[in-house]
Design a protein around this motif. Structure first.
Motif, PDB file in Angstrom:
ATOM      1  N   ALA A 205     -29.596  42.583  -3.154  1.00 40.90           N
ATOM      2  CA  ALA A 205     -30.397  42.596  -4.373  1.00 40.90           C
ATOM      3  C   ALA A 205     -30.252  43.903  -5.124  1.00 40.90           C
ATOM      4  O   ALA A 205     -30.364  43.955  -6.346  1.00 40.90           O
ATOM      5  N   THR A 206     -29.969  44.960  -4.396  1.00 39.10           N
ATOM      6  CA  THR A 206     -29.887  46.260  -5.065  1.00 39.10           C
ATOM      7  C   THR A 206     -28.604  46.433  -5.841  1.00 39.10           C
ATOM      8  O   THR A 206     -28.423  47.421  -6.533  1.00 39.10           O
ATOM      9  N   ARG A 207     -27.705  45.461  -5.736  1.00 44.63           N
ATOM     10  CA  ARG A 207     -26.428  45.618  -6.414  1.00 44.63           C
ATOM     11  C   ARG A 207     -26.443  45.056  -7.822  1.00 44.63           C
ATOM     12  O   ARG A 207     -25.436  45.028  -8.495  1.00 44.63           O
ATOM     13  N   ASN A 208     -27.600  44.508  -8.235  1.00 49.42           N
ATOM     14  CA  ASN A 208     -27.691  43.958  -9.599  1.00 49.42           C
ATOM     15  C   ASN A 208     -26.627  42.888  -9.824  1.00 49.42           C
ATOM     16  O   ASN A 208     -25.889  42.884 -10.796  1.00 49.42           O
ATOM     17  N   SER A 209     -26.565  41.985  -8.811  1.00 46.17           N
ATOM     18  CA  SER A 209     -25.536  40.955  -8.867  1.00 46.17           C
ATOM     19  C   SER A 209     -25.874  39.839  -9.833  1.00 46.17           C
ATOM     20  O   SER A 209     -25.008  39.082 -10.239  1.00 46.17           O
ATOM     21  N   GLY A 210     -27.128  39.696 -10.177  1.00 42.77           N
ATOM     22  CA  GLY A 210     -27.521  38.652 -11.115  1.00 42.77           C
ATOM     23  C   GLY A 210     -27.679  37.285 -10.489  1.00 42.77           C
ATOM     24  O   GLY A 210     -27.804  36.305 -11.210  1.00 42.77           O
ATOM     25  N   GLY A 211     -27.666  37.209  -9.177  1.00 43.30           N
ATOM     26  CA  GLY A 211     -27.827  35.913  -8.514  1.00 43.30           C
ATOM     27  C   GLY A 211     -29.264  35.462  -8.525  1.00 43.30           C
ATOM     28  O   GLY A 211     -30.196  36.260  -8.650  1.00 43.30           O
ATOM     29  N   SER A 212     -29.466  34.128  -8.356  1.00 45.92           N
ATOM     30  CA  SER A 212     -30.820  33.557  -8.359  1.00 45.92           C
ATOM     31  C   SER A 212     -31.360  33.318  -6.964  1.00 45.92           C
ATOM     32  O   SER A 212     -32.529  32.983  -6.803  1.00 45.92           O
ATOM     33  N   GLY A 213     -30.524  33.463  -5.941  1.00 48.90           N
ATOM     34  CA  GLY A 213     -30.989  33.201  -4.578  1.00 48.90           C
ATOM     35  C   GLY A 213     -31.013  31.736  -4.225  1.00 48.90           C
ATOM     36  O   GLY A 213     -31.665  31.356  -3.246  1.00 48.90           O
ATOM     37  N   LEU A 214     -30.322  30.895  -4.997  1.00 45.94           N
ATOM     38  CA  LEU A 214     -30.317  29.458  -4.735  1.00 45.94           C
ATOM     39  C   LEU A 214     -28.984  28.962  -4.182  1.00 45.94           C
ATOM     40  O   LEU A 214     -28.933  27.900  -3.572  1.00 45.94           O
ATOM     41  N   GLY A 215     -27.919  29.703  -4.411  1.00 43.96           N
ATOM     42  CA  GLY A 215     -26.593  29.204  -4.071  1.00 43.96           C
ATOM     43  C   GLY A 215     -26.429  28.838  -2.620  1.00 43.96           C
ATOM     44  O   GLY A 215     -26.051  27.710  -2.274  1.00 43.96           O
ATOM     45  N   LEU A 216     -26.718  29.778  -1.698  1.00 43.11           N
ATOM     46  CA  LEU A 216     -26.548  29.507  -0.277  1.00 43.11           C
ATOM     47  C   LEU A 216     -27.553  28.483   0.239  1.00 43.11           C
ATOM     48  O   LEU A 216     -27.241  27.691   1.134  1.00 43.11           O
ATOM     49  N   ALA A 217     -28.767  28.497  -0.318  1.00 43.51           N
ATOM     50  CA  ALA A 217     -29.766  27.498   0.092  1.00 43.51           C
ATOM     51  C   ALA A 217     -29.289  26.095  -0.247  1.00 43.51           C
ATOM     52  O   ALA A 217     -29.429  25.157   0.555  1.00 43.51           O
ATOM     53  N   ILE A 218     -28.696  25.933  -1.445  1.00 36.91           N
ATOM     54  CA  ILE A 218     -28.175  24.623  -1.841  1.00 36.91           C
ATOM     55  C   ILE A 218     -26.950  24.266  -1.009  1.00 36.91           C
ATOM     56  O   ILE A 218     -26.776  23.117  -0.581  1.00 36.91           O
ATOM     57  N   CYS A 219     -26.092  25.267  -0.735  1.00 40.32           N
ATOM     58  CA  CYS A 219     -24.908  25.013   0.092  1.00 40.32           C
ATOM     59  C   CYS A 219     -25.304  24.505   1.477  1.00 40.32           C
ATOM     60  O   CYS A 219     -24.681  23.582   2.014  1.00 40.32           O
ATOM     61  N   LYS A 220     -26.316  25.122   2.059  1.00 45.89           N
ATOM     62  CA  LYS A 220     -26.756  24.691   3.392  1.00 45.89           C
ATOM     63  C   LYS A 220     -27.234  23.242   3.370  1.00 45.89           C
ATOM     64  O   LYS A 220     -26.924  22.459   4.282  1.00 45.89           O
ATOM     65  N   ARG A 221     -27.941  22.850   2.334  1.00 40.32           N
ATOM     66  CA  ARG A 221     -28.425  21.473   2.255  1.00 40.32           C
ATOM     67  C   ARG A 221     -27.270  20.500   2.012  1.00 40.32           C
ATOM     68  O   ARG A 221     -27.254  19.391   2.551  1.00 40.32           O
ATOM     69  N   PHE A 222     -26.306  20.901   1.201  1.00 37.30           N
ATOM     70  CA  PHE A 222     -25.131  20.050   1.002  1.00 37.30           C
ATOM     71  C   PHE A 222     -24.361  19.890   2.310  1.00 37.30           C
ATOM     72  O   PHE A 222     -23.902  18.793   2.647  1.00 37.30           O
ATOM     73  N   VAL A 223     -24.222  20.972   3.052  1.00 38.03           N
ATOM     74  CA  VAL A 223     -23.520  20.906   4.339  1.00 38.03           C
ATOM     75  C   VAL A 223     -24.265  19.991   5.308  1.00 38.03           C
ATOM     76  O   VAL A 223     -23.653  19.206   6.054  1.00 38.03           O
ATOM     77  N   ASN A 224     -25.588  20.076   5.322  1.00 35.26           N
ATOM     78  CA  ASN A 224     -26.371  19.193   6.182  1.00 35.26           C
ATOM     79  C   ASN A 224     -26.189  17.732   5.792  1.00 35.26           C
ATOM     80  O   ASN A 224     -26.123  16.851   6.661  1.00 35.26           O
ATOM     81  N   LEU A 225     -26.118  17.456   4.471  1.00 36.13           N
ATOM     82  CA  LEU A 225     -25.865  16.084   4.033  1.00 36.13           C
ATOM     83  C   LEU A 225     -24.509  15.592   4.517  1.00 36.13           C
ATOM     84  O   LEU A 225     -24.326  14.398   4.779  1.00 36.13           O
ATOM     85  N   MET A 226     -23.557  16.501   4.639  1.00 33.32           N
ATOM     86  CA  MET A 226     -22.224  16.137   5.119  1.00 33.32           C
ATOM     87  C   MET A 226     -22.122  16.235   6.638  1.00 33.32           C
ATOM     88  O   MET A 226     -21.016  16.283   7.181  1.00 33.32           O
ATOM     89  N   GLU A 227     -23.295  16.260   7.320  1.00 33.47           N
ATOM     90  CA  GLU A 227     -23.372  16.285   8.785  1.00 33.47           C
ATOM     91  C   GLU A 227     -22.623  17.481   9.353  1.00 33.47           C
ATOM     92  O   GLU A 227     -21.865  17.367  10.322  1.00 33.47           O
ATOM     93  N   GLY A 228     -22.827  18.637   8.728  1.00 34.26           N
ATOM     94  CA  GLY A 228     -22.135  19.833   9.167  1.00 34.26           C
ATOM     95  C   GLY A 228     -23.063  20.983   9.446  1.00 34.26           C
ATOM     96  O   GLY A 228     -24.281  20.818   9.602  1.00 34.26           O
ATOM     97  N   HIS A 229     -22.473  22.183   9.478  1.00 36.62           N
ATOM     98  CA  HIS A 229     -23.234  23.381   9.816  1.00 36.62           C
ATOM     99  C   HIS A 229     -22.582  24.569   9.121  1.00 36.62           C
ATOM    100  O   HIS A 229     -21.355  24.626   8.977  1.00 36.62           O
ATOM    101  N   ILE A 230     -23.383  25.538   8.678  1.00 36.01           N
ATOM    102  CA  ILE A 230     -22.886  26.728   7.990  1.00 36.01           C
ATOM    103  C   ILE A 230     -23.576  27.947   8.564  1.00 36.01           C
ATOM    104  O   ILE A 230     -24.765  27.909   8.907  1.00 36.01           O
ATOM    105  N   TRP A 231     -22.828  29.025   8.719  1.00 38.70           N
ATOM    106  CA  TRP A 231     -23.397  30.260   9.222  1.00 38.70           C
ATOM    107  C   TRP A 231     -22.600  31.453   8.681  1.00 38.70           C
ATOM    108  O   TRP A 231     -21.463  31.309   8.205  1.00 38.70           O
ATOM    109  N   ILE A 232     -23.227  32.633   8.738  1.00 37.55           N
ATOM    110  CA  ILE A 232     -22.618  33.871   8.242  1.00 37.55           C
ATOM    111  C   ILE A 232     -22.648  34.889   9.371  1.00 37.55           C
ATOM    112  O   ILE A 232     -23.648  35.024  10.083  1.00 37.55           O
ATOM    113  N   GLU A 233     -21.545  35.628   9.515  1.00 34.59           N
ATOM    114  CA  GLU A 233     -21.438  36.664  10.534  1.00 34.59           C
ATOM    115  C   GLU A 233     -21.093  37.989   9.853  1.00 34.59           C
ATOM    116  O   GLU A 233     -20.280  38.028   8.923  1.00 34.59           O
ATOM    117  N   SER A 234     -21.729  39.062  10.323  1.00 32.43           N
ATOM    118  CA  SER A 234     -21.435  40.396   9.798  1.00 32.43           C
ATOM    119  C   SER A 234     -21.817  41.424  10.841  1.00 32.43           C
ATOM    120  O   SER A 234     -22.830  41.275  11.539  1.00 32.43           O
TER     121      SER A 234
END
Length: 741
Positions: A541-570
């Motif tokens: 958030a401190t990078r002033n990226s201009g994101g809304s915070g919805l992209g990954l949340a929607i991606c996770k739900r789309f992946v669940n609809l496709m009977e899949g799984h999504i995760w991030i590693e760092s």
């Protein structure tokens, strides 16, 4: 005979003796002859006597004896030889008959004795049967009283009525002087006088529950006689010198719902008891009988059952009332939720349409302005307007997608598509932006990755583009790699989550996509928050990226609809991150879904830059949107006619119009009915214009309705010059274009 006047000697004279014998023989003979007559009468009248022949033989013996005594009358004087012979014959016959009778009696006396024994046995049995019949009658009487008392007790399920009815009916049935019920207190340390038969208002005094007499009664399941002077039996004051009647006490189990165990009865120690005391009238010799005690015991058991039913009813009523309250609260909450959902959906539908209309004007006019001669500063401003407008359009799409995902109305648009083309398209879209930031983007497609697959192409493209876009957005330098391959069964097991259960089959495969960047990385504690809507971790958030915070949340739900799984590693800040997701897709040549009807995505081989002389009809109730669409089409060289109502539309349309853009979601106008009327007006396909829905509100139902009425395309606002150019090219080449939802 003269010697009778002399002094009588010690022994009678011979003549006197002979006279007495003569008289005696006469009466003996008379008696002997009368006895057979009586025996003959008895035999004649008795039809059941089993020894008639014995009586006949005995009668003959008596007759002969009588004849002997009768003949003996002639022997007191001088008699002839004939008399002697007759006398001798009679005595011989009498001797024979008497001996035969004696011998016969030896045989019949045991039989007579056995008959007497059986007679005595039958008498005893009859007496025992009489006693049993009396007991049965007593038991029947007791049973009748029990049934009557049970009926009265169970006629209500009110606890107080049950107990009061029990005392009244017992007092009436057993004619009791007093009857009382002692109930345990809440502390279970005392018994309180709660109900009495004669006293209208019980005094309510208590006695300790551990008294010996109470323990004696509680330890037995039978009615127990107790002393009239015991504390629980002193129910009425004795006036004068009256003797108290006998008192019995019996325990009454108090069963509660909490005493019951699953599939079992409670242990005896877990029960609580009440004490029922019954007193016979004073100054009465009456005592308690066994059947009366049994009646008291049975009634106590019936009272326990009735009280348990009453307790269950009370619990069920409380549970029912609680359930009704909960149902009312749930129904109210459901109605409020439905109202909120309807309000939200209505708001989103209105805002979707109303927001896309000005967005359509902004993007269309900005794109038109961008194709004019501009100074560098002006071009930068126009590009900024377009970039911000596209970002706002993306935000609108994300909000709508999230709304439909949450209420379950969003469904995947399953079709066969080119899987490789999806990755190539993503790579081409992000490559210009990455080159500006001097980022290298590499795409690695495994050799075993199918070219064609069955699934939702647009949603998969949206997931990949969002993940790769985040990698580009949050990377200042370095490289970004996109790797796609078919996940093997062992790799699926390695990354299985709690809500991810992959099932291998011949008709499907699992696509694994891994996007790795060399950006600044993410704090490990922020990783769980990344898939939460409207949530951003502090490092991003401190990078002033201009994101809304919805992209990954929607991606996770789309992946669940496709009977899949999504995760991030760092590994942490400054070490980059890796985003991986797995989705389930189908094989076109193996899956039955390939046989389902679908609209394949077709691309034009050559995109025209201008369409001079192309007659286009535009129907839109919004003047701004109508003017903007007209400006776009005229910029591309089209001959445009615009209308704002259905009547005007039907009057203007002709065979000269090759393409018709119409808003099917206008208030008061049924765009689908207009499409049907156009098909009826132009029956031949080559004469009918291409009907395209240009609307700001598109969903699965709208798309299906457009296909149902025979429309050739659906386009979602906003539309730029480039998008309109590609739309017209594809419509003229293929006569069909359905934009994905």
């Amino acid at each position: 005979m003269e010697a009778c006047n002399c002094i009588e000697p010690q022994w009678p004279a011979d003549e006197l003796l002979i006279k007495y014998q003569y008289i005696s023989d006469f009466f003996i003979a008379l008696a002997y002859f009368s006895i057979p007559l009586e025996l003959i009468y008895f035999v004649k009248k008795s039809a059941v006597f089993p020894y008639r022949w014995v009586l006949v033989q005995f009668g003959a013996f008596i007759v002969l004896c009588g004849a002997t005594h009768l003949i003996n009358l002639w022997t007191f004087n001088m008699h002839s030889r004939t008399v002697a012979i007759v006398m001798t014959t009679a005595k011989v016959l009498t001797a024979v008959v008497s001996c035969a009778t004696a011998l016969m009696l030896v045989h019949i006396i045991p039989d007579l004795l056995s008959v007497k024994t059986r007679e005595l046995f039958l008498k005893n049995k009859a007496a025992e049967l009489d006693r049993e019949m009396g007991l049965i009658r007593t038991q029947e009487e007791t049973g009748r009283h029990v049934r009557m008392l049970t009926h009265e007790i169970r006629s209500t399920l009110d606890r107080h009525t049950i107990l009061k009815t029990t005392l009244v009916e017992l007092g009436r049935t057993l004619a009791l002087e007093e009857c009382a019920l002692w109930m345990p207190t809440r502390t279970a340390l005392e018994l309180q006088l709660s109900y009495t038969l004669r006293q209208q208002n019980p005094v309510g005094h208590t006695v300790p529950i551990h008294l010996p007499v109470i323990n004696q009664v509680f330890s037995s399941n039978r009615a127990v006689k107790i002393s009239p002077n015991s504390p629980v039996a002193r129910l009425r004051p004795l006036v004068g010198k009256h003797m108290p009647g006998e008192v019995v006490a019996v325990r009454v189990p108090l069963l509660h719902l909490s005493n019951f165990q699953i599939n079992d009865w409670p242990e005896l120690s877990t029960k609580r008891y009440a004490l029922m005391v019954l007193m016979l009238p004073c100054d009465s010799a009456r005592q308690w009988h066994v059947h009366e005690l049994e009646l008291v015991e049975v009634v106590a058991d019936q009272v326990a059952v009735a009280l348990s039913h009453a307790a269950i009813l009370e619990e069920s009523r409380r549970a029912r009332d609680l359930l009704m309250e909960q149902n009312i609260a749930l129904d109210l909450a459901r109605r409020e939720a439905e109202t909120a959902i309807r309000a939200r959906n209505d708001f989103l539908a209105v805002m979707n349409h109303e927001m896309r209309t000005p967005m359509h004007a902004i993007i269309a006019l900005s794109s038109l302005l961008q194709e004019t001669e501009l100074t560098p500063e002006q071009r930068l401003m126009v590009e900024t307007i377009l970039k911000s407008s596209n970002l706002l359009a993306t935000l609108i799409n994300d909000v709508l997608d999230l709304s439909r995902l949450e209420d379950g109305s969003l469904q995947l648009d399953i079709a066969t598509f080119n899987l490789h083309s999806v990755f190539i398209e993503v790579h081409n879209l992000v490559k210009p932006v990455a080159s500006v930031k001097k980022l290298s983007v590499t795409l690695n497609l495994a050799a075993d990755l199918p070219v064609y697959a069955i699934g939702d192409e647009r949603r998969l493209l949206q997931i990949i583009l969002n993940v790769v876009g985040n990698a580009v957005k949050f990377s200042k330098e370095g490289s970004i790699s996109i790797t796609a391959f078919v996940a093997k069964s062992e790799s699926l097991r390695d990354f299985r989550a709690a809500d991810f259960f992959p099932v291998q089959s011949d008709n499907h495969f699992y696509l694994r996509v891994q996007v790795k960047d060399s950006g600044s990385g993410i704090n490990p504690q922020d990783l769980p928050k990344l898939f939460t809507k409207f949530a951003q971790n502090q490092s991003l958030a401190t990078r002033n990226s201009g994101g809304s915070g919805l992209g990954l949340a929607i991606c996770k739900r789309f992946v669940n609809l496709m009977e899949g799984h999504i995760w991030i590693e760092s590994d942490g800040l400054g070490k980059g991150c890796t985003t991986t997701f797995i989705v389930k897709l189908g094989y076109p040549e193996r899956s039955n879904e390939s046989k389902l009807p679908f609209v394949p995505k077709m691309h034009t081989t050559h995109v025209q830059t201008n369409f001079p002389g192309l007659k286009v009809l535009v129907m839109d109730d919004n003047g701004v949107s109508r003017s903007v669409t007209k400006g776009l089409l005229e910029h591309l060289g089209c001959d445009v006619t615009t209308v704002s109502s259905s009547d005007e539309f039907l009057q203007v349309i002709s065979q000269e119009h090759k393409v018709v853009f119409m808003d099917v979601c206008m208030p008061g106008i049924d765009g689908f009915e207009l499409a049907v009327q156009i098909h009826e007006k132009f029956t031949k396909r080559h004469e009918r214009p291409v009907l395209v829905a240009l609307t700001g509100n598109i969903n699965k139902m709208t798309k299906e309705s457009c296909m149902r009425v025979g429309m050739e395309g659906v386009i979602l606002k906003p539309v730029s010059v480039d998008k309109m150019r590609s739309v017209l090219s594809e419509l003229l080449e293929h006569r069909v274009l359905f934009e994905a939802m």
